[in-house]
Design a protein around this motif. Structure first.
Motif, mmCIF file in Angstrom:
data_model
loop_
_atom_site.group_PDB
_atom_site.id
_atom_site.type_symbol
_atom_site.label_atom_id
_atom_site.label_comp_id
_atom_site.label_asym_id
_atom_site.label_seq_id
_atom_site.Cartn_x
_atom_site.Cartn_y
_atom_site.Cartn_z
ATOM 1 N N PRO A 70 0.846 -1.202 0.000
ATOM 2 C CA PRO A 70 0.000 0.000 0.000
ATOM 3 C C PRO A 70 0.883 1.254 0.000
ATOM 4 O O PRO A 70 1.933 1.272 0.644
ATOM 5 C CB PRO A 70 -0.784 -0.104 1.310
ATOM 6 N N TYR A 71 0.462 2.267 -0.713
ATOM 7 C CA TYR A 71 1.266 3.484 -0.795
ATOM 8 C C TYR A 71 1.504 4.107 0.573
ATOM 9 O O TYR A 71 2.553 4.712 0.801
ATOM 10 C CB TYR A 71 0.615 4.498 -1.745
ATOM 11 N N LYS A 72 0.562 3.937 1.511
ATOM 12 C CA LYS A 72 0.735 4.523 2.843
ATOM 13 C C LYS A 72 1.903 3.893 3.604
ATOM 14 O O LYS A 72 2.395 4.474 4.565
ATOM 15 C CB LYS A 72 -0.556 4.419 3.656
ATOM 16 N N SER A 73 2.369 2.697 3.161
ATOM 17 C CA SER A 73 3.503 2.039 3.796
ATOM 18 C C SER A 73 4.850 2.546 3.281
ATOM 19 O O SER A 73 5.886 2.249 3.853
ATOM 20 C CB SER A 73 3.445 0.532 3.561
ATOM 21 N N ILE A 74 4.822 3.298 2.195
ATOM 22 C CA ILE A 74 6.069 3.812 1.615
ATOM 23 C C ILE A 74 6.433 5.094 2.357
ATOM 24 O O ILE A 74 5.692 6.073 2.344
ATOM 25 C CB ILE A 74 5.903 4.084 0.106
ATOM 26 N N SER A 75 7.578 5.057 3.056
ATOM 27 C CA SER A 75 7.984 6.216 3.847
ATOM 28 C C SER A 75 8.757 7.230 3.017
ATOM 29 O O SER A 75 8.684 8.429 3.273
ATOM 30 C CB SER A 75 8.805 5.784 5.055
ATOM 31 N N ARG A 76 9.522 6.767 2.022
ATOM 32 C CA ARG A 76 10.252 7.670 1.138
ATOM 33 C C ARG A 76 10.701 6.913 -0.097
ATOM 34 O O ARG A 76 10.678 5.687 -0.134
ATOM 35 C CB ARG A 76 11.421 8.324 1.846
ATOM 36 N N PHE A 77 11.119 7.659 -1.102
ATOM 37 C CA PHE A 77 11.633 7.060 -2.327
ATOM 38 C C PHE A 77 12.582 8.035 -2.997
ATOM 39 O O PHE A 77 12.579 9.230 -2.703
ATOM 40 C CB PHE A 77 10.497 6.666 -3.274
ATOM 41 N N SER A 78 13.421 7.494 -3.864
ATOM 42 C CA SER A 78 14.324 8.346 -4.626
ATOM 43 C C SER A 78 14.375 7.859 -6.066
ATOM 44 O O SER A 78 14.209 6.669 -6.337
ATOM 45 C CB SER A 78 15.734 8.356 -4.022
ATOM 46 N N VAL A 119 3.984 9.551 -10.426
ATOM 47 C CA VAL A 119 2.955 8.610 -9.966
ATOM 48 C C VAL A 119 3.170 8.272 -8.497
ATOM 49 O O VAL A 119 2.236 8.310 -7.692
ATOM 50 C CB VAL A 119 2.945 7.320 -10.828
ATOM 51 N N LEU A 120 4.408 7.971 -8.119
ATOM 52 C CA LEU A 120 4.704 7.664 -6.718
ATOM 53 C C LEU A 120 4.393 8.859 -5.823
ATOM 54 O O LEU A 120 3.751 8.704 -4.779
ATOM 55 C CB LEU A 120 6.172 7.274 -6.560
ATOM 56 N N ALA A 121 4.848 10.031 -6.198
ATOM 57 C CA ALA A 121 4.628 11.220 -5.379
ATOM 58 C C ALA A 121 3.142 11.488 -5.200
ATOM 59 O O ALA A 121 2.683 11.834 -4.104
ATOM 60 C CB ALA A 121 5.316 12.429 -6.009
ATOM 61 N N TYR A 122 2.385 11.318 -6.260
ATOM 62 C CA TYR A 122 0.941 11.563 -6.203
ATOM 63 C C TYR A 122 0.281 10.663 -5.155
ATOM 64 O O TYR A 122 -0.500 11.138 -4.320
ATOM 65 C CB TYR A 122 0.310 11.329 -7.576
ATOM 66 N N TYR A 123 0.610 9.377 -5.182
ATOM 67 C CA TYR A 123 -0.072 8.440 -4.268
ATOM 68 C C TYR A 123 0.539 8.415 -2.874
ATOM 69 O O TYR A 123 -0.180 8.253 -1.886
ATOM 70 C CB TYR A 123 -0.099 7.042 -4.873
ATOM 71 N N VAL A 124 1.834 8.578 -2.745
ATOM 72 C CA VAL A 124 2.467 8.540 -1.430
ATOM 73 C C VAL A 124 2.121 9.806 -0.637
ATOM 74 O O VAL A 124 1.934 9.754 0.577
ATOM 75 C CB VAL A 124 3.992 8.371 -1.560
ATOM 76 N N ALA A 125 1.995 10.935 -1.331
ATOM 77 C CA ALA A 125 1.738 12.204 -0.648
ATOM 78 C C ALA A 125 0.265 12.427 -0.301
ATOM 79 O O ALA A 125 -0.059 13.421 0.343
ATOM 80 C CB ALA A 125 2.242 13.369 -1.514
ATOM 81 N N LYS A 126 -0.624 11.531 -0.694
ATOM 82 C CA LYS A 126 -2.065 11.684 -0.402
ATOM 83 C C LYS A 126 -2.327 11.643 1.088
ATOM 84 O O LYS A 126 -1.733 10.970 1.838
ATOM 85 C CB LYS A 126 -2.863 10.566 -1.083
#
Length: 126
Positions: A70-78, A119-126
């Motif tokens: 789930p995107y809410k489990s992603i704490s950060r990405f690069s 795409v990642l930023a959109y869903y992780v930052a929600k």
């Protein structure tokens, strides 16, 4: 995606309609595949709800692991772009409070890593 890129482990983008046909049974009601990438035997999918990693295992590839994050489990990405003399760009994803990235994927220069990041930023930052 060229054969050389596939052999060295770089991912290439796959048409979302193709992915929907192949992985429809993994999706829940209201879930859509935004984009997906394929390595030699493995695939990873960005949906509007989660990241799905499809890992073919064994010599024949008949055994498959489907990992859902789930995107809410992603704490950060690069995202690291390809340089002039480099063949690939790289995506790293950290899950929860892990110190090292849980997922590291490489992309060919043909993949727009800025779109992956978007795409990642959109869903992780929600």
């Amino acid at each position: 995606m060229g054969l050389f890129s596939a052999l060295i482990g770089n991912a290439g983008e796959v048409n979302a309609d193709e992915l929907k046909k192949k992985y429809d049974t993994l999706l829940i009601e209201g879930e859509d595949i935004e984009m997906g990438f394929k390595l030699i035997r493995d695939t990873f999918l960005f949906t509007n709800r989660r990241l799905i990693l499809v890992n073919k295992q064994g010599i024949t590839g008949s055994k498959t692991e489907y990992k859902s994050i789930p995107y809410k489990s992603i704490s950060r990405f690069s995202v690291e772009t390809a340089g002039t003399f480099e063949l690939d760009a790289e995506l790293k994803i950290w899950i929860s409070s892990e110190q090292e990235p849980s997922i590291v994927k490489q992309f060919t220069k043909s993949v727009n890593v800025y779109q992956v990041q978007k795409v990642l930023a959109y869903y992780v930052a929600k």
